[in-house]
Design a protein around this motif. Structure first.
Motif, short mmCIF file in Angstrom:
data_model
loop_
_atom_site.label_atom_id
_atom_site.label_comp_id
_atom_site.label_asym_id
_atom_site.label_seq_id
_atom_site.Cartn_x
_atom_site.Cartn_y
_atom_site.Cartn_z
N ALA A 63 18.70 10.98 -26.29
CA ALA A 63 18.02 11.08 -24.99
C ALA A 63 19.04 11.20 -23.86
O ALA A 63 19.90 10.34 -23.70
N TRP A 64 18.93 12.28 -23.09
CA TRP A 64 19.77 12.45 -21.92
C TRP A 64 19.08 13.40 -20.94
O TRP A 64 18.21 14.17 -21.31
N GLY A 65 19.44 13.28 -19.67
CA GLY A 65 18.85 14.16 -18.67
C GLY A 65 17.70 13.50 -17.92
O GLY A 65 17.52 12.28 -17.94
N MET A 66 16.91 14.33 -17.28
CA MET A 66 15.82 13.86 -16.43
C MET A 66 14.61 13.39 -17.25
O MET A 66 14.21 14.05 -18.20
N ILE A 67 14.04 12.28 -16.85
CA ILE A 67 12.79 11.81 -17.43
C ILE A 67 11.65 12.50 -16.68
O ILE A 67 11.58 12.43 -15.45
N VAL A 68 10.77 13.17 -17.42
CA VAL A 68 9.68 13.90 -16.78
C VAL A 68 8.35 13.53 -17.42
O VAL A 68 8.29 13.16 -18.60
N ALA A 69 7.29 13.62 -16.64
CA ALA A 69 5.95 13.29 -17.12
C ALA A 69 5.44 14.36 -18.07
O ALA A 69 5.65 15.55 -17.85
N THR A 70 4.78 13.93 -19.13
CA THR A 70 4.19 14.88 -20.08
C THR A 70 2.75 14.52 -20.44
O THR A 70 2.16 15.17 -21.30
N GLY A 71 2.21 13.50 -19.80
CA GLY A 71 0.86 13.05 -20.14
C GLY A 71 -0.21 14.03 -19.71
O GLY A 71 0.03 14.97 -18.94
N ASP A 72 -1.43 13.80 -20.20
CA ASP A 72 -2.56 14.65 -19.82
C ASP A 72 -2.81 14.58 -18.33
O ASP A 72 -2.63 13.53 -17.70
N LYS A 73 -3.26 15.70 -17.77
CA LYS A 73 -3.56 15.74 -16.34
C LYS A 73 -4.83 14.94 -16.03
O LYS A 73 -5.79 14.96 -16.81
N ALA A 74 -4.81 14.25 -14.91
CA ALA A 74 -5.98 13.52 -14.46
C ALA A 74 -7.02 14.48 -13.92
O ALA A 74 -6.68 15.58 -13.44
N PRO A 75 -8.32 14.12 -13.98
CA PRO A 75 -9.36 14.97 -13.39
C PRO A 75 -9.06 15.24 -11.92
O PRO A 75 -8.54 14.36 -11.22
N THR B 148 0.81 -1.22 0.00
CA THR B 148 0.00 0.00 0.00
C THR B 148 0.84 1.26 0.00
O THR B 148 0.32 2.37 -0.17
N ASP B 149 2.17 1.12 0.15
CA ASP B 149 3.05 2.30 0.09
C ASP B 149 3.63 2.49 -1.31
O ASP B 149 4.54 3.30 -1.51
N ARG B 150 3.09 1.80 -2.29
CA ARG B 150 3.62 1.85 -3.65
C ARG B 150 3.59 3.26 -4.24
O ARG B 150 4.36 3.57 -5.14
N HIS B 151 2.70 4.11 -3.73
CA HIS B 151 2.58 5.47 -4.28
C HIS B 151 3.77 6.35 -3.92
O HIS B 151 3.90 7.46 -4.44
N THR B 152 4.65 5.87 -3.04
CA THR B 152 5.82 6.65 -2.65
C THR B 152 7.04 6.30 -3.50
O THR B 152 8.10 6.91 -3.33
N ARG B 153 6.93 5.35 -4.41
CA ARG B 153 8.07 4.91 -5.20
C ARG B 153 8.45 5.93 -6.28
O ARG B 153 7.63 6.72 -6.73
N THR B 154 9.71 5.85 -6.69
CA THR B 154 10.25 6.83 -7.63
C THR B 154 9.44 6.95 -8.91
O THR B 154 9.09 8.05 -9.34
N CYS B 155 9.16 5.82 -9.55
CA CYS B 155 8.45 5.88 -10.84
C CYS B 155 7.04 6.42 -10.72
O CYS B 155 6.45 6.84 -11.72
N GLN B 156 6.49 6.41 -9.49
CA GLN B 156 5.16 6.96 -9.31
C GLN B 156 5.14 8.46 -9.59
O GLN B 156 4.10 9.01 -9.96
N ARG B 157 6.30 9.12 -9.46
CA ARG B 157 6.38 10.55 -9.75
C ARG B 157 6.04 10.84 -11.21
O ARG B 157 5.62 11.94 -11.55
N LEU B 158 6.22 9.84 -12.06
CA LEU B 158 5.93 10.01 -13.49
C LEU B 158 4.47 9.75 -13.80
O LEU B 158 4.02 9.98 -14.92
N ARG B 159 3.72 9.27 -12.79
CA ARG B 159 2.30 8.94 -13.00
C ARG B 159 1.38 9.82 -12.16
O ARG B 159 0.19 9.93 -12.48
#
Length: 208
Positions: A180-192, A51-62
């Motif tokens: 491709a180099w540097g930081m990976i950042v989220a670019t998807g549509d914003k959630a409601p 249940t703590d999965r939302h604190t993981r690094t890749c979650q920052r991209l979601r």
């Protein structure tokens, strides 16, 4: 003519019966995720990653984003969700790409090859839509079978702690990650907003 019609009708009935039986005995099926899958998907992810999965690094991209259109999939067995995978829009140091994850399979169904089937389905769909590359954080030994490696991720970083050897990518189009180099950042549509608020409340409850 009447006899022929009866024969054709009998053949059609037999074929329909065979198809129905095949569907009943099929180990699982993969389709695009639906709104009705969300609750079962979240339970599966909690069971798989905690249940703590939302604190993981890749979650920052979601966080606060929605998956790439048409690239969220569910695996079902007799109507029960047993697997999930989604892909998300990111910029890999200025290069458009997708991040895959999380991939999760119900513990009782892992011997069926659900994870591999979901991966192949997701990558095929992403390539068909014209995407050039998919990135993920995961076990190199497992994901190598799908073409993932660190060959194009050495100059990339995630927004949080990560092990460089577990940052993997596969090119769906040759050379897609050459620059491709540097930081990976989220670019998807914003959630409601309602979905974002609901996620925040869940985090607060799990932390209490």
């Amino acid at each position: 003519m009447k006899a022929v019609w009866k024969t054709k009708a009998a053949m059609k009935a037999a074929m329909n019966t065979a198809v129905a039986r095949a569907r009943e005995t099929a180990p699982f099926a993969i389709r695009t995720e639906r709104g009705s899958d969300v609750a079962a998907r979240e339970r599966l992810l909690d069971a798989s990653f905690g249940t703590d999965r939302h604190t993981r690094t890749c979650q920052r991209l979601r966080d606060g984003r929605v998956p790439a259109r048409g690239l969220a999939f569910a695996a079902l067995q007799h109507g029960r969700l047993i697997g999930t995978v989604r892909l998300w829009h990111v910029s890999a140091g200025g290069v458009p790409a997708l991040v895959l994850g999380p991939l999760a399979v119900d513990a009782a169904s892992r011997s069926l090859g659900v994870g591999a089937a979901l991966m192949e389905h997701a990558l095929t769909a992403a390539k068909a839509q014209g995407y050039g590359a998919v990135i993920l954080r995961g076990d190199p030994a497992y994901y190598a079978r799908f073409g993932f490696s660190t060959a194009k991720t050495g100059a990339l970083a995630l927004p949080g702690p990560f092990e460089p050897e577990r940052l993997l990518a596969v090119e769906l189009r040759s050379g897609a990650l050459d620059n491709a180099w540097g930081m990976i950042v989220a670019t998807g549509d914003k959630a409601p907003r309602s979905r974002v608020v609901g996620r925040a409340r869940k985090l607060a409850i799990s932390a209490a």
